[in-house]
Design a protein around this motif. Sequence first.
Motif, short mmCIF file in Angstrom:
data_model
loop_
_atom_site.label_atom_id
_atom_site.label_comp_id
_atom_site.label_asym_id
_atom_site.label_seq_id
_atom_site.Cartn_x
_atom_site.Cartn_y
_atom_site.Cartn_z
N GLY A 13 0.76 -1.24 0.00
CA GLY A 13 0.00 0.00 0.00
C GLY A 13 0.79 1.28 0.00
O GLY A 13 0.25 2.33 0.37
N ILE A 14 2.04 1.26 -0.44
CA ILE A 14 2.83 2.48 -0.40
C ILE A 14 3.07 3.07 -1.78
O ILE A 14 3.27 4.27 -1.93
CB ILE A 14 4.18 2.25 0.33
CG1 ILE A 14 4.93 3.56 0.54
CG2 ILE A 14 5.04 1.24 -0.41
CD1 ILE A 14 6.17 3.44 1.40
N ASP A 15 3.06 2.24 -2.82
CA ASP A 15 3.22 2.76 -4.19
C ASP A 15 2.40 1.91 -5.15
O ASP A 15 1.37 1.34 -4.75
CB ASP A 15 4.71 2.82 -4.57
CG ASP A 15 5.41 1.46 -4.51
OD1 ASP A 15 4.71 0.44 -4.38
OD2 ASP A 15 6.65 1.42 -4.62
N ASP A 16 2.83 1.80 -6.39
CA ASP A 16 2.07 1.03 -7.38
C ASP A 16 2.40 -0.45 -7.34
O ASP A 16 2.04 -1.19 -8.26
CB ASP A 16 2.29 1.58 -8.78
CG ASP A 16 3.75 1.51 -9.22
OD1 ASP A 16 4.63 1.34 -8.34
OD2 ASP A 16 4.03 1.63 -10.43
N GLY A 17 3.09 -0.88 -6.28
CA GLY A 17 3.43 -2.29 -6.12
C GLY A 17 2.35 -3.04 -5.37
O GLY A 17 1.16 -2.93 -5.68
#
Length: 238
Positions: A13-17
């Motif tokens: 939930g921190i980037d597009d991963g």
Amino acid sequence: MLVIDFHSHILPGIDDGSRNVEKSLGMLQISASQGVDIIAATSHFYATEDRISSFLDRRQNAFEQLKQCLTEKDEYPEIVVGAEVAFFSGISRAERLEDLTYQGTDLLLLEMPFSPWTKADIDEIKYILERRRMKVLLAHLERFLTIPGNKKKIYELLELPVYVQINAESFEQWGERRQIFKMLKKKGMIFLGSDCHGVHHRAPNLIKGRNALEKKMGKAFMDEMDAQALYLLNREER
């Protein structure tokens, strides 16, 4: 010898991963099945969208969420936190840039611009190396070869004491693979990352790059790469 994945987006939930902890655990399971011992969680950092302090807080929160779901019984790779830092004008003089390096090191994973590079861009890299006394690992350098005018700038960069990270999936395309081995002749060494973003789409695949490299370069090269990888992370063989 320990196997290291230098580039991943496994924190939830921190980037597009990874979208959530469940996806992160699935990615770790796949990585473990491919023999990865250490995986670097290199979430995207964009100076135009975030401050370093707030990024570090969000990264730590995501890391803690994931750690709470790991037990001693889990045979997952060890996680080393870092960041994939997108190049920006003035980066060489940015405060707290050192806080974005791989934990416990002075190694910065730097993503160059997806646009034609300039002399000023190269000069910023020189400043980071010479004045900030940091090591620079260039993220998926092969992805910038098709940008008009950049091939010459890439080889200018390779004259500097930078390190090169290649995405494992790039070995699947003949044209990219040929360019990778050409860069390898110039630099002498490269390091691998899966740049994984999920379980199904852009899943962990470090094994593909390792197999392609060993087939071309031999086991002695792989052993040397793994040894140098441990050096970059300030680690010793277990």
